[in-house]
Motif scaffolding. Structure first.
Motif, PDB file in Angstrom:
ATOM      1  N   VAL A 172       0.853  -1.180   0.000  1.00  0.00           N
ATOM      2  CA  VAL A 172       0.000   0.000   0.000  1.00  0.00           C
ATOM      3  C   VAL A 172       0.890   1.231   0.000  1.00  0.00           C
ATOM      4  CG1 VAL A 172      -0.199   0.060   2.538  1.00  0.00           C
ATOM      5  CG2 VAL A 172      -1.973   1.143   1.126  1.00  0.00           C
ATOM      6  N   THR A 173       0.520   2.230  -0.756  1.00  0.00           N
ATOM      7  CA  THR A 173       1.312   3.443  -0.869  1.00  0.00           C
ATOM      8  C   THR A 173       0.851   4.487   0.145  1.00  0.00           C
ATOM      9  OG1 THR A 173      -0.148   4.479  -2.498  1.00  0.00           O
ATOM     10  CG2 THR A 173       1.601   3.019  -3.333  1.00  0.00           C
ATOM     11  N   ASN A 174       1.684   5.499   0.301  1.00  0.00           N
ATOM     12  CA  ASN A 174       1.315   6.660   1.108  1.00  0.00           C
ATOM     13  C   ASN A 174      -0.049   7.193   0.699  1.00  0.00           C
ATOM     14  OD1 ASN A 174       2.888   7.678   3.185  1.00  0.00           O
ATOM     15  ND2 ASN A 174       3.694   9.369   2.009  1.00  0.00           N
ATOM     16  N   GLN A 176      -2.544   5.973  -1.032  1.00  0.00           N
ATOM     17  CA  GLN A 176      -3.691   5.097  -0.782  1.00  0.00           C
ATOM     18  C   GLN A 176      -4.054   5.066   0.698  1.00  0.00           C
ATOM     19  OE1 GLN A 176      -1.875   1.631  -2.481  1.00  0.00           O
ATOM     20  NE2 GLN A 176      -2.969   1.811  -4.424  1.00  0.00           N
ATOM     21  N   ALA A 177      -3.046   4.920   1.564  1.00  0.00           N
ATOM     22  CA  ALA A 177      -3.313   4.802   2.996  1.00  0.00           C
ATOM     23  C   ALA A 177      -3.873   6.092   3.581  1.00  0.00           C
ATOM     24  CB  ALA A 177      -2.025   4.414   3.730  1.00  0.00           C
ATOM     25  N   MET A 186      -5.168  -1.811   2.802  1.00  0.00           N
ATOM     26  CA  MET A 186      -4.795  -1.579   4.200  1.00  0.00           C
ATOM     27  C   MET A 186      -5.241  -2.777   5.030  1.00  0.00           C
ATOM     28  SD  MET A 186      -3.159   1.270   5.078  1.00  0.00           S
ATOM     29  CE  MET A 186      -3.773   1.803   6.668  1.00  0.00           C
ATOM     30  N   ASP A 212       8.001   7.666   1.478  1.00  0.00           N
ATOM     31  CA  ASP A 212       6.627   7.229   1.276  1.00  0.00           C
ATOM     32  C   ASP A 212       6.170   6.265   2.353  1.00  0.00           C
ATOM     33  OD1 ASP A 212       4.368   7.479  -0.500  1.00  0.00           O
ATOM     34  OD2 ASP A 212       4.684   5.385  -1.057  1.00  0.00           O
ATOM     35  N   ARG A 213       7.118   5.648   3.041  1.00  0.00           N
ATOM     36  CA  ARG A 213       6.755   4.688   4.077  1.00  0.00           C
ATOM     37  C   ARG A 213       6.170   5.370   5.316  1.00  0.00           C
ATOM     38  NH1 ARG A 213       7.670  -1.072   3.520  1.00  0.00           N
ATOM     39  NH2 ARG A 213       8.455  -1.297   1.415  1.00  0.00           N
ATOM     40  N   ARG A 216       2.253   6.132   5.399  1.00  0.00           N
ATOM     41  CA  ARG A 216       1.440   4.919   5.538  1.00  0.00           C
ATOM     42  C   ARG A 216       1.611   4.300   6.918  1.00  0.00           C
ATOM     43  NH1 ARG A 216       3.636  -0.491   2.490  1.00  0.00           N
ATOM     44  NH2 ARG A 216       5.199  -1.022   4.056  1.00  0.00           N
TER      45      ARG A 216
END
Length: 431
Positions: A172-174, A176-177, A186, A212-213, A216
């Protein structure tokens, strides 16, 4: 008859080979050693040698089992010969399915190991193969009964917290989350897999060199807090950084700082709040952008540099993190799906600090202590409960200002003092 017997043997070997592949290095004779508990977590790139030496030393010459769902025997020579630590054996199992994970031979090797290491890969393979079956039971017995050392890198680190991102529907990307904390990618698990001391309320993440981590990860913690109506904690590592937690809850950070920006991150969602409800996200619902702002201080984050000798550490428990030296503090927040960070000073959020600590009407001293703990309070009636580092209650008292601890071993303890709705918890060290 001989042809039938030979055919059955070949079929049995084929089934086993489909379920798992074994790579063995060293002695085939099991040994028992005076091993120690520990947790070692790597950020996902090549392993930090000093952290891996720390990990192997905890096995004290015993047997190491590597569990993975892809790859081959890359750890065998590295653990057995390259690091200069004498161990009895290294056995790698590449597990292909749940049947391979619960094979009696595999379970026996895991149970008899002194150290277990999870490789990288896809963490949903580990969740699918190891959860809710005999492998989960064996792993939790190894951790909490045998008290061996356990660790992992990348996906292997991702599954170690009591909360975890399962990646069931992929990563899941930043974006999206943060745009929808209940996005179909998620996929989170809570308190239903590995039960590792010091990692209660914790969700881990890796590869933190990628900014980017971080957004999320904040969303993971927001979900944990919302879904469980309680505080959430996080531990994360840059790719070449490791966190090694000993049986006292001391989390040492290994890396190559200051030559490289190698850090571990410890995320705390409740350090400046008196009431547990005060720190819950303002808006964490399906289909809407996440807001977890709280005046820009939703998460208090301490960034600790990793050094070759693990010079800097913090205390870790399911209650939060201590205040270490040589650290950098940040506040993280999310406002309508937009993630932001700001530098700040130490908020002194360790409600369980290891120095002498006084809060409200109760003080506990000395800390560290030896044979006696003194409780000073204006309260007339109060209950005291003392827990060891694994959360087991070891003593209970009522209205006692002097607590005799001469029968306790050295180590980390938690003392809860409560009276008429007031409850305070103190983290204490016995020398």
């Amino acid at each position: 008859m001989k042809k039938i017997t030979l055919l059955c043997t070949l079929l049995t070997q084929l089934v086993v080979s489909q379920n798992y592949t074994e790579y063995a290095t060293g002695s085939s004779t099991d040994v028992d050693t005076n091993h120690e508990f520990g947790i070692c977590m790597m950020g996902g790139a090549s392993e930090n040698d000093n952290a891996m030496i720390w990990f192997l030393n905890k096995a004290n010459g015993g047997d190491v089992v590597v569990l993975r769902a892809s790859g081959s025997d890359g750890y065998n020579d590295y653990f057995y010969t390259d690091l200069g630590v004498a161990i009895n054996s290294v056995t790698t199992f590449v597990i292909n399915n749940e049947a391979g994970a619960i094979d009696p031979y595999v379970l026996d090797k895991v149970a008899n190991a002194e150290a277990i290491w999870f490789a990288g890969g896809d963490q949903f393979d580990y969740v699918s193969f190891f959860k809710d079956n005999a492998m989960e039971d064996t792993l939790n017995s190894f951790i909490n009964t045998k008290q061996g050392v356990i660790g992992g890198t990348s996906a292997g680190m991702a599954i170690l917290g009591s909360g975890y991102f399962s990646a069931e529907n992929g990563t899941v990307t930043n974006a999206q989350a943060l745009s929808d904390p209940y996005h179909n990618r998620m996929t989170l698990g809570y308190n239903d897999f590995l039960e590792i001391p010091f990692l209660e309320h914790v969700i881990t993440d890796t590869h933190y060199d990628d900014p980017d981590r971080r957004g999320r990860h904040a969303a993971f913690l927001a979900r944990y807090a919302t879904d469980n109506n309680t505080y959430a904690l996080g531990i994360a590592c840059n790719e070449y950084t490791a966190v090694c937690i000993d049986n006292f809850g001391r989390a040492y950070v290994y890396g190559d700082y200051p030559n490289y920006p190698e850090y571990a991150y410890f995320l705390n969602s409740f350090c400046t709040f008196e009431d547990e409800q005060d720190f819950l996200p303002e808006n964490c619902v399906p289909g809407q952008p996440l807001t977890w702002n709280i005046n820009g201080e939703a998460l208090q984050v301490v960034k600790i540099p990793g050094t070759p000798n693990g010079d800097y550490y913090t205390y870790v428990s399911g209650f939060g993190f201590g205040n270490p030296y040589e650290t950098f503090w940040e506040n993280w927040s999310v406002n309508t799906g937009s993630f932001s960070t700001t530098s700040t000073t130490n908020p002194y959020c360790d409600l369980l600090g290891v120095s002498e600590y006084q809060r409200g009407t109760i003080s506990v001293r000395p800390n560290p202590f030896q044979d006696v703990i003194s409780i000073e309070s204006q309260l007339v009636n109060f209950d005291v409960k003392l827990y060891d580092s694994f959360g087991k209650q070891v003593a209970k008292f009522q209205n006692q200002a002097q607590i005799d601890t001469s029968n306790l071993a050295s180590g980390l303890y938690f003392m809860s003092v409560s009276s008429e709705g007031l409850q305070e918890t103190f983290k204490l060290i016995k020398n």
